[in-house]
Design a protein around this motif. Structure first.
Motif, PDB file in Angstrom:
ATOM      1  N   GLU A  71       0.818  -1.226   0.000  1.00 54.64           N
ATOM      2  CA  GLU A  71       0.000   0.000   0.000  1.00 54.64           C
ATOM      3  C   GLU A  71       0.843   1.263   0.000  1.00 54.64           C
ATOM      4  O   GLU A  71       0.448   2.278  -0.563  1.00 54.64           O
ATOM      5  CB  GLU A  71      -0.952   0.001   1.205  1.00 54.64           C
ATOM      6  N   GLN A 205      -4.458  -2.436   4.876  1.00 52.62           N
ATOM      7  CA  GLN A 205      -5.858  -2.150   5.206  1.00 52.62           C
ATOM      8  C   GLN A 205      -6.812  -2.719   4.147  1.00 52.62           C
ATOM      9  O   GLN A 205      -7.868  -3.232   4.479  1.00 52.62           O
ATOM     10  CB  GLN A 205      -6.098  -0.627   5.338  1.00 52.62           C
ATOM     11  N   SER A 206      -6.452  -2.618   2.873  1.00 52.40           N
ATOM     12  CA  SER A 206      -7.425  -2.969   1.841  1.00 52.40           C
ATOM     13  C   SER A 206      -7.477  -4.478   1.590  1.00 52.40           C
ATOM     14  O   SER A 206      -6.449  -5.168   1.612  1.00 52.40           O
ATOM     15  CB  SER A 206      -7.121  -2.227   0.537  1.00 52.40           C
TER      16      SER A 206
END
Ligand code: AMP
Ligand code: ZN
Ligand code: FE
Ligand code: FE
Length: 291
Positions: A71, A205-206
């Motif tokens: 990320e 997070q994703s």
């Protein structure tokens, strides 16, 4: 209940492998795993003590792997640790794990560099003092932190990491470690089951990015994921159980017990509410015999 992630005096824990087995039996766990950093040397003692105290003891290891956060593209944003479990431990397994000697050698080269930086920053400690405290050949930052506390340079280990030892802190020196495919290959070649430890520390997070990393790991031999961890809230556990289901991974769980070096983590329950079910061990065994 089981606890499949613990560290002993063979790396940066403060209980011997035998004591971990004994304490786990006393706590009423049905199984306990030993996962020292970069060494399998404590497993024989651990398995003997497991038999003595009538608790199922699972031999294991924990290996840090090279990682770049997808990320952020940063190397110091998150950590990837691979656990290895050997439900059928024997001399051949031990011999097959000899490539870990290279990582232990890298630690020996790294520690004097960290200590030199600390000396420059006014912390008068020596390599000999750290080695005396650690009493083994897997000397790491937690030992250095403990010495800094002992000698009064910091109030506690947390401060030692924040001020000096954490990534990006003043005395941080990275250590040479294996890429994940190599770490998992070593474990698989030894007949073991590679498991992604404390997946939250990847700091992704994703869903899409996490799946990208997981798919790559699975393509390189990953067989399990540690869904039950000390640091997990209920929804974290559910999230990683979901990924286990999606990729047919074995679910494991462990507290990451380090004895008094991390006094807030308790064997079996972590911070108090971890509950890793007995079936983790059955799944692990089943996957191992399927190799
Ligand atoms: P090393 O293997 O020498 O790099 O040290 C890794 C160990 O340091 C692991 O057991 C981590 O749990 C511990 N550690 C890493 N960062 C921190 C931190 N910020 N606070 C406390 N312990 C940490
Ligand atoms: Zn540790
Ligand atoms: Fe870890
Ligand atoms: Fe650990």
């Amino acid at each position: 209940m089981v606890d499949l992630h613990t560290h002993s005096t063979f790396s940066d824990g403060t209980l011997t492998p035998a004591r971990i087995a004994e304490e786990a039996a006393r706590a009423g766990l049905t199984a306990v795993g030993l996962t020292d950093h970069d060494t399998v040397a404590g497993n024989d003692e651990f398995l003997s003590a497991g038999a003595e105290h009538e608790i199922e003891a699972i031999a294991g290891v924990e290996i840090s792997a090279q990682y770049t956060n997808p990320e952020t593209g940063l190397k110091d944003d998150g950590e990837m640790h691979i656990l290895g479990y050997f439900p059928w431990w024997n001399e051949k397994t031990e011999a097959a794990m000899s490539p870990l000697a290279e990582i232990r050698e890298n630690r020996r080269e790294r520690n004097p560099k960290i200590i030199e930086r600390l000396q420059q920053l006014g912390c008068e400690i020596t390599v000999e003092e750290v080695e005396r405290l650690a009493q083994n050949d897997v000397v790491g930052r937690p030992h250095i932190a403990a010495l800094l506390v002992q000698k009064g340079f910091v109030k506690n280990a947390g401060q030692a990491f924040d001020q000096y030892l954490a990534k990006e802190a003043a005395a941080y020196v990275p250590k040479e470690i294996f890429p994940p495919d190599v770490a998992m290959r070593v474990i698989r070649d030894a007949g073991g089951v590679p498991v992604l430890a404390h997946p939250k520390t990847l700091n992704i997070q994703s869903d899409e990015q996490f799946r990208g990393v997981l798919e790559l790991l699975v393509s390189h031999g990953l067989l399990g994921i540690e869904a039950h961890c000390s640091s997990h809230k209920w929804h974290d556990t559910q999230r990683f159980l979901g990924y286990a289901y999606l990729y047919s991974l074995v679910v494991t769980g462990g507290s990451d017990f380090h004895g008094s070096l991390k006094p807030y983590i308790h064997l079996g329950t972590g911070l108090g509410n971890m509950r890793a079910p007995d079936k983790c061990v059955e799944e692990l065994r089943a996957r191992c015999s399927a190799l």
